[in-house]
Scaffold this active site. Structure first.
Site, PDB file in Angstrom:
ATOM      1  N   ARG A 180      -2.488  -1.214  -3.819  1.00  0.00           N
ATOM      2  CA  ARG A 180      -1.517  -0.304  -4.821  1.00  0.00           C
ATOM      3  C   ARG A 180      -0.603  -1.308  -5.916  1.00  0.00           C
ATOM      4  O   ARG A 180      -0.731  -2.562  -6.051  1.00  0.00           O
ATOM      5  CB  ARG A 180      -0.159  -0.272  -4.415  1.00  0.00           C
ATOM      6  CG  ARG A 180      -0.301   0.801  -3.216  1.00  0.00           C
ATOM      7  CD  ARG A 180       0.464   1.582  -3.224  1.00  0.00           C
ATOM      8  NE  ARG A 180       0.285   3.178  -1.745  1.00  0.00           N
ATOM      9  CZ  ARG A 180       0.411   2.766  -0.321  1.00  0.00           C
ATOM     10  NH1 ARG A 180       0.932   1.010  -0.200  1.00  0.00           N
ATOM     11  NH2 ARG A 180      -0.175   3.358   0.552  1.00  0.00           N
ATOM     12  N   LYS A 202       4.579   0.449   0.649  1.00  0.00           N
ATOM     13  CA  LYS A 202       5.485   1.396   0.589  1.00  0.00           C
ATOM     14  C   LYS A 202       6.714   1.233   1.709  1.00  0.00           C
ATOM     15  O   LYS A 202       6.242   1.111   2.723  1.00  0.00           O
ATOM     16  CB  LYS A 202       4.815   2.540   0.790  1.00  0.00           C
ATOM     17  CG  LYS A 202       3.873   2.772  -0.965  1.00  0.00           C
ATOM     18  CD  LYS A 202       3.807   4.624  -1.058  1.00  0.00           C
ATOM     19  CE  LYS A 202       3.001   5.238  -2.080  1.00  0.00           C
ATOM     20  NZ  LYS A 202       2.969   7.118  -2.362  1.00  0.00           N
ATOM     21  N   HIS A 300      -1.483   3.730   4.744  1.00  0.00           N
ATOM     22  CA  HIS A 300      -1.380   5.057   4.649  1.00  0.00           C
ATOM     23  C   HIS A 300      -0.726   5.218   6.227  1.00  0.00           C
ATOM     24  O   HIS A 300      -0.739   4.936   7.362  1.00  0.00           O
ATOM     25  CB  HIS A 300      -2.445   5.649   4.960  1.00  0.00           C
ATOM     26  CG  HIS A 300      -3.407   5.529   3.351  1.00  0.00           C
ATOM     27  ND1 HIS A 300      -4.850   6.191   3.181  1.00  0.00           N
ATOM     28  CD2 HIS A 300      -3.155   5.187   2.131  1.00  0.00           C
ATOM     29  CE1 HIS A 300      -5.059   6.160   2.092  1.00  0.00           C
ATOM     30  NE2 HIS A 300      -3.363   5.890   1.811  1.00  0.00           N
ATOM     31  N   TYR A 309     -11.856  10.219   1.796  1.00  0.00           N
ATOM     32  CA  TYR A 309     -12.571   9.437   1.611  1.00  0.00           C
ATOM     33  C   TYR A 309     -14.113   9.732   2.321  1.00  0.00           C
ATOM     34  O   TYR A 309     -15.034   9.586   2.238  1.00  0.00           O
ATOM     35  CB  TYR A 309     -12.957   7.901   2.377  1.00  0.00           C
ATOM     36  CG  TYR A 309     -11.399   7.711   1.314  1.00  0.00           C
ATOM     37  CD1 TYR A 309     -11.676   7.392  -0.436  1.00  0.00           C
ATOM     38  CD2 TYR A 309      -9.891   7.547   1.435  1.00  0.00           C
ATOM     39  CE1 TYR A 309     -10.248   6.373  -1.244  1.00  0.00           C
ATOM     40  CE2 TYR A 309      -9.245   6.747   1.205  1.00  0.00           C
ATOM     41  CZ  TYR A 309      -9.106   6.715  -0.571  1.00  0.00           C
ATOM     42  OH  TYR A 309      -8.528   5.767  -1.403  1.00  0.00           O
TER      43      TYR A 309
END
Length: 336
Positions: A180, A202, A300, A309
């Site tokens: 990211r 995150k 994730h 994907y």
């Protein structure tokens, strides 16, 4: 964390829990606060407990656990219906969107489920969870845009200028590690350990990624050209330094990616720094990386996020079938 002055104590306690214990980002905490504030305002309006008060001014400070015990699963579903049918007529004072899409409603479900699960399982303020069966709305995910292998090579070959070693290294890490933008900007030199790099994702969740030879070479070529940063706590250890000798910012990274996208002859309105993350994930998946490993690489929380994907690959296979020169061949009918 800062408590929201309009928030009742029970909600502030929940927000503190998800940030300090669960590691949620300040952005997620604020979104959950806004979602739950809207929910309580709706409940009070639905029950006729406020007279002639604009929706965005309905107070929720008086909400306590006794009030929350009166909330049912039907209330939650009515609220979600309200966000679809009625709420788009109003503009939120917090500048959120006028029309709430399915993804936004899914986040509201997540906020409600997390809040009531906390009250039941962690704070033990509820004997049972009234909305444990609240379902997420179906969210249609569009396939993310990404560069082909050839376009990725063109992008890398377009890099030049006074910061070419830095910029090339940035693009190489994006395309190989699927970072990211915030993760790349947050990298420190100390995060590099031989052929691995520590990434802070995150919710302050760490993951270790392996660096391939291309990334190692790019880092080694960049480091001798790295500018000496300004001597302060936030800049000193940063891997990527701006021309002003500070830790490089997200806006700068996004701008340099757009610059090289255009220089490579690609459409800068179609591709961005985040699309390079999609590119890395797609190239890895198409070349044999299994979905669980890809989930770990991308950081994730849910495998469902990574599953997008697999759909990209399905779409490519359909296109391959259509593009076969025999795709429109029809056998001539034999004469009887």
């Amino acid at each position: 964390m800062n408590h929201y002055h309009e928030s009742p104590q029970v909600l502030n306690d929940f927000l503190s829990y998800i940030q300090t214990i669960k590691g949620s980002s300040p952005k997620t905490v604020k979104e959950y606060y806004l979602d739950l504030r809207m929910f309580f305002r709706y409940i009070k309006q639905k029950r006729g407990e406020v007279d002639d008060i604009p929706f965005d001014e309905i107070p929720i400070k008086d909400i306590d656990i006794a009030y929350i015990k009166t909330i049912t699963l039907s209330d939650a579903y009515d609220f979600l219906m309200y966000t679809v049918q009625d709420r788009p007529k109003h503009m939120n004072s917090d500048n959120s969107e006028i029309g709430l899409m399915a993804a936004s409603r899914a986040r509201k479900v997540s906020a409600l489920r997390s809040f009531f699960k906390y009250l039941t399982d962690k704070a033990h303020l509820l004997d049972h969870n009234p909305i444990q069966n609240l379902e997420y709305p179906s969210v249609r995910r569009s396939l993310p845009k990404y560069l082909s292998m050839e376009e990725s090579v063109e992008l890398l070959e377009s890099v030049d200028g006074p910061f070419k070693e830095r910029d090339y290294c940035i693009l190489m890490l994006f395309l190989n590690c699927g970072l990211r933008v915030s993760e790349l900007c947050g990298l420190n030199i100390s995060d590099i350990k031989e052929n691995q790099i520590r990434v802070l994702g995150k919710g302050n969740k760490e993951r270790m990624l392996y660096l391939n030879d291309a990334c190692i070479d790019a880092i080694n070529e960049y480091l001798p050209h790295r500018l000496t940063p300004n001597n302060d706590t936030g800049n000193a250890g940063a891997l990527f330094i701006s021309k002003k000798r500070n830790r490089i910012r997200k806006t700068s990274v996004e701008a340099l990616v757009k610059k090289y996208i255009a220089k490579a002859g690609l459409d800068p309105s179609k591709y961005s720094a985040h699309k390079l993350r999609h590119t890395a994930a797609t190239l890895m998946y198409k070349n044999g990386t299994d979905i669980r490993t890809l989930q770990d690489v991308l950081g994730h929380d849910s495998i469902n996020t990574t599953m997008i994907y697999t759909h990209i690959n399905d779409a490519n296979m359909r296109d391959a079938a259509r593009n076969n020169p025999l795709a429109s061949f029809k056998r001539k009918k034999s004469e009887e």
